[in-house]
Scaffold this motif. Structure first.
Motif, short mmCIF file in Angstrom:
data_model
loop_
_atom_site.label_atom_id
_atom_site.label_comp_id
_atom_site.label_asym_id
_atom_site.label_seq_id
_atom_site.Cartn_x
_atom_site.Cartn_y
_atom_site.Cartn_z
N PHE A 238 0.85 -1.20 0.00
CA PHE A 238 0.00 0.00 0.00
C PHE A 238 0.88 1.24 0.00
O PHE A 238 1.81 1.33 0.80
CB PHE A 238 -0.89 0.02 1.25
CG PHE A 238 -1.97 -1.03 1.23
CD1 PHE A 238 -1.68 -2.35 1.56
CD2 PHE A 238 -3.27 -0.69 0.88
CE1 PHE A 238 -2.66 -3.32 1.53
CE2 PHE A 238 -4.27 -1.66 0.85
CZ PHE A 238 -3.97 -2.97 1.17
N TYR B 255 -1.72 -1.35 -3.99
CA TYR B 255 -2.89 -0.49 -3.82
C TYR B 255 -2.41 0.94 -3.76
O TYR B 255 -1.66 1.30 -2.83
CB TYR B 255 -3.63 -0.84 -2.52
CG TYR B 255 -4.12 -2.27 -2.47
CD1 TYR B 255 -5.46 -2.57 -2.72
CD2 TYR B 255 -3.24 -3.31 -2.17
CE1 TYR B 255 -5.91 -3.89 -2.66
CE2 TYR B 255 -3.69 -4.62 -2.12
CZ TYR B 255 -5.02 -4.90 -2.36
OH TYR B 255 -5.47 -6.20 -2.30
N THR C 267 -7.71 3.34 1.17
CA THR C 267 -7.46 2.06 0.47
C THR C 267 -7.52 0.85 1.42
O THR C 267 -8.02 -0.21 1.03
CB THR C 267 -6.09 2.07 -0.23
OG1 THR C 267 -5.08 2.43 0.73
CG2 THR C 267 -6.07 3.05 -1.38
#
Ligand SMILES: C[S@@+](CC[C@H](N)C(=O)[O-])C[C@H]1O[C@@H](n2cnc3c(N)ncnc32)[C@H](O)[C@@H]1O
Length: 224
Positions: free
Chosen positions: A81, A120, A127
């Motif tokens: 992420f 992501y 997210t």
């Protein structure tokens, strides 16, 4: 050799030399705490690794390579992420951040490992909650994204839901003397009836352009 050829060789070869390069780089910078990551990944034989704050993907490469010592690539999964190229000036400041490359650049780098990969892009306050339902329980989490307390609290609230009995969560940026940002306020508030919280003993010391002298530790969290 022209620039394009050199760039190509670097891109193809990087996944192979990056783990060694990282360790050397950490050693020269005096960043000794990262050795805990690899030790814990090996100890729990982690196959599913989640990193909050993928940045350039080099740490991801080292963690994946560690997992590949005992697991074939077809069984290793990496979830990363980051804001990637969407990071803006305001976030850079409020998250006390570093500038990451684009998600495509990082994807190219990590694809070479052959493991299953999901990246992501965006603020983890959006997210992570959105991804939670689709994500499996993971074996290892490294929280090293935004440095605001709000973001780190969100990152813990979300990733703690992905823990199984032996999952290890490592927080970077446990700053023992800074209370307005970093992981300390979040880690210190974790319910120790439910979790075992350890502040790992290695202390790395740096001079930060905004904070001056900065001490950094890792915090390790597992389920009771
Ligand atoms: C310190 S770097 C990560 C370093 C990386 N884990 C490593 O060890 O090489 C922090 C990363 O977090 C990302 N970041 C900062 N705030 C974020 C947020 N709110 N949501 C998602 N990513 C964020 C930045 O873009 C940056 O790439």
């Amino acid at each position: 050799m022209n620039f394009t050829a050199l760039h190509f060789i670097k891109r193809v070869a990087r996944p192979f030399y990056a783990p060694l390069y990282n360790q050397l780089h950490d050693l020269l910078r005096g960043a000794r705490r990262y050795r805990y990551l690899y030790k814990e990944i090996k100890r729990v034989r982690a196959r599913r690794i989640l990193e909050v704050g993928t940045w350039r993907g080099d740490r991801a490469l080292s963690m994946i390579r560690t997992a590949l010592h005992y697991t074939p690539p077809s069984e290793v999964e990496y979830y990363g992420f980051d804001l990637f190229e969407s990071l803006n000036d305001a976030q850079f400041k409020s998250e006390i951040s570093k500038w990451p490359p684009s998600v495509d650049e990082v994807k190219r780098k990590l694809n070479a490992t052959g493991v299953a990969l999901q990246l992501y892009k965006g603020d983890t306050k959006e997210t992570l909650p959105a991804a939670l339902r689709a994500l499996p329980k993971v074996d290892f989490v490294f929280i090293d994204g935004g440095h605001s307390i709000e973001t780190i609290q969100n990152d813990w609230n979300c990733t703690s839901q992905l823990m199984h009995e032996t999952t290890v969560v490592i927080f970077d940026d446990y700053w023992p003397h800074n209370f307005n940002a970093g992981a300390k306020p979040v880690v210190d508030a974790i319910d120790t009836n439910k979790y075992i919280v350890e502040i790992l003993p290695i202390i790395d010391k740096f001079t930060h352009k905004d904070f001056g002298a900065l001490e950094i530790q890792f915090a390790k969290v597992t389920r009771r």
